[in-house]
Each structure stands twice: as structure tokens, then as C-alpha cells.
Design an enzyme around this catalytic site. Structure first.
Site, PDB file in Angstrom:
ATOM      1  N   ASP A 137       0.842  -1.193   0.000  1.00  0.00           N
ATOM      2  CA  ASP A 137       0.000   0.000   0.000  1.00  0.00           C
ATOM      3  C   ASP A 137       0.878   1.244   0.000  1.00  0.00           C
ATOM      4  O   ASP A 137       2.048   1.200   0.399  1.00  0.00           O
ATOM      5  CB  ASP A 137      -0.915  -0.022   1.228  1.00  0.00           C
ATOM      6  N   GLU A 139       3.197   5.076  -3.822  1.00  0.00           N
ATOM      7  CA  GLU A 139       3.503   6.247  -4.666  1.00  0.00           C
ATOM      8  C   GLU A 139       4.861   6.887  -4.352  1.00  0.00           C
ATOM      9  O   GLU A 139       5.517   7.330  -5.305  1.00  0.00           O
ATOM     10  CB  GLU A 139       2.399   7.309  -4.508  1.00  0.00           C
ATOM     11  N   ASP A 198      -8.067   4.524  -3.734  1.00  0.00           N
ATOM     12  CA  ASP A 198      -9.226   4.702  -2.849  1.00  0.00           C
ATOM     13  C   ASP A 198     -10.327   5.479  -3.569  1.00  0.00           C
ATOM     14  O   ASP A 198     -10.478   6.694  -3.399  1.00  0.00           O
ATOM     15  CB  ASP A 198      -8.795   5.443  -1.581  1.00  0.00           C
TER      16      ASP A 198
END
Length: 597
Positions: free
Chosen positions: A211, A214, A287
């Protein structure tokens, strides 16, 4: 803006219907400007040179083959990873996960993976579980005995109170000012595996959910590409901001491969960059919102992702953010969830997730039978899906295909963002508006198309109104298709010797290569796999099953094929066809079967 962020994946590859691809070969923060019809401007805010590749096709599969030849080919994922992932934000213990998995098995609902989301830790960045977790290795072993795989969320973010944070900063393995390890530093990648991911891997986890790839900054996070203004080991963040997810996943993959070649790498990341398809990582779209608007945009986003050269993409079925600001019991949300689930069953990776109190199939009682139907359909299609996975690895194929990939010269396909081919046979037309009972579908040019649910055939190159009650997502099969469907199973590797139903859609000749291997390990790279070539001669009504090519330990030497010529009311829907037109036992040697309905 080409910059990594939650829901923004910076893959700088552009494909044109004119038959070429353009790869913007920089990891710099960039801008793409196509406001004017005859102009395309690409601007990088930093760098010593301008670098791009022109890739000629002209067909889009050829362009993607060229792209992957430049940046890396895609490995086989474990067979279980093509089944259903059950996830939510969040399960609070392995006791809870075992209970949920047990109910799936008790109710005979197909499932392959349970997911442990964040906050399992005592302190983020240390491989120590909080007091809700008792004997992690033993609990994972319990799940494995039930043929359930387990994926866990591991971040690249480190709490300043963690022991690993102190180690990381003392060795300058961090990105200063971000509390993130520096994946551009080879030593930091070693540290990440040796001190965090590798220790968890040794407990028996089957996959990592990387997760915030980035990466995301330590709280509060404001929604921008954070590395743009940082200094990295590789250089200035303005020049290298977009490379982080690739090096992050690459580091885990390389260490995993050293630790074991008996368990294929499966990673799930929230961002991606050029070449990342070669590390065994799927990407999800971040998300996203639980709304019809969100679902509509997920369809187009997934298709754009597919023609960016990356074959494995998934979405949070039902959306991530809370459902209509309410609960899963709201009828309007259950309708949305059912439609999203139908779409999700035809994504390369099939995964439900969301920020909801409950998110299991039985949490949606009004639509539960629909969800189970599509879950079972996904598993019946496993021989087809796994064979396509081999085609991804061996021939740079793309499973989820915007129609423009196969009908590039047809202007009607250029802007269709809500239909796609799932492999060569199945046209998928998800419903993405509430209250719909039929939807418009464009059937491209083909000898004919068959309604998957009824067996009715119709000509191509025209628009139709397709029936679409809540339990029916329009699915059409191209004439000339050979569609292999396995037995009804509850996990991907169950009943490997079970009968395979070969549904044949008449109207054109067709071929399909049925692929088999052990389902895990990297033995397939050493030639331990098998292919059964299938060919349908439409005029003669003859199905040829060729000599089996290759072998592997545990191969099913003799296999039953149940051959079905699809017609109205015959060989339709999810269920096993009770009366095939022919049934044979195949022993690996070529056989030709005359089939008449």
C-alpha cells in the site's frame, strides 16, 4: 499531470489508433497537454535530456509487445491469485480472518485469498503484531490447510517511534522529511526486506499488499506527488519522482526470488511505472468512491490502464469510501455493489475491498445469490483465464481489452469506455447506472455473436439493446470461439483432473491453446508446463484436439472433455451443461471429433 498519487498512476505510454505507441522515457514530474486537436505537448520539469521511444505496431498488441520487449515481460502469477480476494478496511485479527474464511468454505462459496489490511502492527515499520494476533505462523498454516492464501498490507512508511525507523535513518536509508524508506537506494531495499518484508514472508504470508506505493507521505497527506521536492539516492526528486513504485516492488520481488522459487511472487501496489509489469505486481486503482460515478470512471480507467502495457489491474469492488454515507444494507448500495461485483468478475484480478463495517458476500443479502453466481462463473472460467495468463507471459498478451485493441479500424470502438473483450472470446458490457434493465451494446464486426445467457445468435457490426436485469450483465461470445470451462470448484487449484466443458460457438473457425502447469513455483520457466492445442473447423463440424506439448510433475495424463455446440438454451449461463454433444477421454494424443448437435 504525470505524477504518482493515490488514484493517479503515472505510466507514460500512449497508444494511437494510427498504429504507433509513444513512450515518454523519463521518471520526472511531467505534464501532458492535448488541449488542441493537432498538438500534443509533453513537458518534464527536470532532466538532462529529452528521451522518448516511437513504437510501431501497427496493431495494439504489437505495440505492447514492443513496449514489454523494451521494459520487461510479465511473469506468471500463482494460479490462486486469479480467484476471489476477500478484503475490507479492516480485519482486526487472524481469528476474524479464519472465521470469515471458514464461513466461505462452510457455505461452499468460492474463495482463494483473505487480506490483512493495515494496523496489524504494534508500531508501523516494525514486523511485530499487536496483541490481537497470537501465533501468526500457526494461524496461516490453518488457512493454508483450507486452501486459503493470505495477503498482508505492508507500507513503505515508518513511524518515528519504530525501531526500524531508527535503523533506517541512522544509515540514511530514508527520504528526508517524508518518513519513507528510499527505494532508489539498493541498500535501503535490502534493509526493507531484511528488517520488515522478509521477516513477514518467513512466517508464511503468501502475498504482499504494498500500500502507499507512490509513496504516501507521513500524515497529513495532501494529495500531491511527494517526492517531487525531495532528494533521493538516485538524484533530485523532480527528475525521479515517478520511479518509486517500480523500485519498491522490484526490491521485494528480487529478494523474494532469492528466498524461494517454490512460491510465485504476488504483489499488489497502488501505483506503477515503466517496466513494473515484470516484477509480479498487480495494481489497483486506489481509494475510489462508492458511487455510480465512481463505477463508471473505473470502467474507463481500467481500459486505459490495459493499453498502457500493464496487464494486471483491479479495483475495489463496491468502491473504497463509505457507501452512500450509510451502510451496506441500503438497497441502492446493494444494487451498486452487485453491478460492481459483476464487472469485477471480469477484471484480470478479482478483488473486493472497502471502508465498510462488513464486506463479505453475505453482507449484501438482497443480492447475495447474484454475487455467488458471478463468483462461481469466475471459477468455472479458470481454465480460460489461466490459459490467457500464459499468453500474457509468453506472448505479451492483454486479457482485459478495450474494443479498439481488436477493431482498431472501426471508429465506433475508439471512444467506447464501458465495453471490453475479456480474452479473445467474451465481450463484456457492464451496467453502470441505477435501475437499468437493458443497456445499449455495440457488437463489432464478427461472423456472429452469441448471448452467453441464452444462446441466441446475432450478427455483428451493429448496435443492440441487451437485456440487463440486475442478475444479468450482458456477455456476448464471438463466433469461432472455443471457451473452456472447468468443473464447479471452491478454489482455483481444486479438482485439477475434473472434466472440462468445451463450449464451441459456431459460425467461424477457431483455435485456443489450453495451458496447464503446477499452479505455483517457477518450474514453468524451466519448461515444466503443458499446452493442449484446440481447433474448430466450422464447415466440417470437426474439433481437433492436438498432441499435448510438454509435461510437468503431477500432470493429469487422461482428461475428460465434454464438448458442447452452443445453441439457444443449450450450453448457456454459469451452470455445467447437463448433456454435452460429445464426451471423450483425452490421453495426450491427437484426436479429431465430429460434433453434431
Amino acid at each position: 499531470e504525470l505524477a504518482q498519487d493515490n488514484t493517479d498512476v503515472a505510466l507514460p505510454l500512449l497508444l494511437s489508433t494510427k498504429g504507433y505507441g509513444l513512450m515518454w522515457n523519463t521518471a520526472a514530474f511531467s505534464y501532458v497537454d492535448n488541449r488542441f486537436p493537432l498538438d500534443l505537448a509533453l513537458t518534464a520539469i527536470a532532466g538532462n535530456s529529452l528521451d522518448y521511444y516511437f513504437i510501431y505496431g501497427p496493431e495494439m498488441d504489437q505495440i505492447i509487445h514492443g513496449y514489454r520487449s523494451l521494459t520487461g515481460h510479465t511473469p506468471m502469477l500463482p494460479k490462486w491469485s486469479y480467484g476471489l480476494f476477500q478484503s475490507k478496511d479492516r480485519y482486526i485479527s487472524l481469528d476474524q480472518i479464519k472465521q470469515i474464511a471458514g464461513r466461505y468454505r462452510q457455505e461452499h462459496i468460492p474463495l482463494d485469498a483473505m487480506v490483512q489490511d493495515w494496523f496489524w502492527w504494534k508500531t508501523e515499520g516494525d514486523p511485530e503484531f499487536n496483541s490481537n494476533y497470537h501465533d501468526v505462523a500457526a494461524d496461516l498454516d490453518t488457512l493454508h490447510r483450507e486452501h486459503i492464501h493470505a495477503m498482508m498490507s505492508v507500507w513503505g512508511l515508518f513511524d518515528p517511534h519504530s525501531q526500524n525507523y531508527d535503523i533506517m535513518t541512522s544509515h540514511h536509508f530514508d527520504v528526508a522529511g517524508a518518513h519513507v524508506y528510499d527505494a532508489t537506494n539498493p541498500g535501503a531495499r535490502d534493509f526493507y526486506w531484511n528488517n520488515l518484508a522478509g521477516k513477514l514472508f518467513s512466517m508464511g504470508w503468501d502475498a504482499f499488499w504494498l500500500d502507499s506505493a507512490e509513496p504516501e507521505e507521513y500524515w497529513p497527506h495532501f494529495g500531491d506527488a511527494i517526492l517531487r521536492g525531495k532528494m533521493l539516492a538516485i538524484g533530485n526528486g523532480a527528475e525521479y519522482t515517478n520511479v518509486f513504485p517500480f523500485l519498491h516492488t522490484l526490491g521485494v520481488q528480487q529478494h523474494w526470488r532469492v528466498a524461494s522459487d517454490r512460491k510465485r511472487v504476488f504483489l499488489l501496489a497502488r501505483s506503477a511505472f515503466l517496466g513494473q509489469q515484470r516484477v509480479g505486481a498487480a495494481v489497483w486503482s486506489g481509494d475510489v468512491y462508492s458511487s455510480w460515478w465512481g463505477l463508471t470512471h473505473q470502467l474507463a480507467a481500467g481500459l486505459n490502464f490495459a493499453i498502457s502495457g500493464y496487464p494486471y489491474w483491479t479495483t475495489d469492488i463496491g468502491g473504497y469510501w463509505p457507501a452512500f454515507n450509510g451502510t451496506t444494507q441500503e438497497p441502492d448500495y446493494q444494487e451498486l455493489y452487485a453491478r460492481w461485483f459483476e464487472f469485477g468478475a471480469f477484471c484480470p484480478i478479482f478483488r473486493t475491498h472497502g471502508h465498510r463495517p462488513e464486506n463479505e458476500i453475505w453482507s449484501y443479502p438482497a443480492v447475495e445469490p447474484i454475487l455467488i453466481q458471478y463468483d462461481r462463473l469466475r471459477y468455472r472460467l479458470m481454465p480460460y483465464i489461466y490459459s490467457l495468463a500464459w499468453k500474457v507471459s509468453s506472448a505479451d498478451y492483454t486479457i482485459q481489452r478495450p474494443l479498439v485493441m481488436d477493431w482498431r479500424a472501426d471508429v465506433r470502438t475508439w471512444n467506447l469506455g464501458d465495453q471490453f473483450m475479456f480474452g479473445p472470446a467474451i465481450l463484456v458490457a457492464p451496467v453502470h447506472e441505477p435501475g437499468v434493465i437493458n443497456r445499449g451494446v455495440y457488437l463489432p464486426s464478427a461472423a456472429s455473436w452469441y448471448d452467453f445467457w441464452t444462446g441466441d445468435s446475432m450478427e455483428g457490426a451493429k448496435d443492440i439493446q441487451a437485456p440487463a436485469p440486475l442478475d444479468r450483465m450482458p456477455l456476448y461470445i464471438r463466433a469461432g470461439s472455443i471457451l473452456p470451462m472447468g468443473p464447479e470448484i471452491e478454489y482455483a487449484t481444486e479438482d485439477p483432473g475434473g472434466p472440462i466443458e468445451l463450449r464451441i460457438y459456431r459460425g467461424a473457425d477457431g483455435s485456443f491453446d489450453l495451458y496447464e502447469d503446477s499452479g505455483d513455483s517457477y518450474d514453468y520457466e524451466r519448461g515444466m508446463h503443458a499446452i493442449i492445442p484446440l481447433h474448430w473447423n466450422d464447415q466440417a463440424g470437426v474439433l481437433s484436439i492436438g498432441n499435448r506439448e510438454g509435461s510437468f510433475p503431477g500432470i493429469v495424463e487422461k482428461r475428460q472433455f465434454r464438448i458442447v455446440l452452443v445453441a439457444k438454451g443449450h450450453g448457456v449461463g454459469e451452470a455445467v451443461t447437463p448433456e454435452p454433444d460429445r464426451s471423450i477421454i483425452y490421453d495426450g494424443k491427437e484426436v479429431k471429433i465430429v460434433v453434431k448437435h
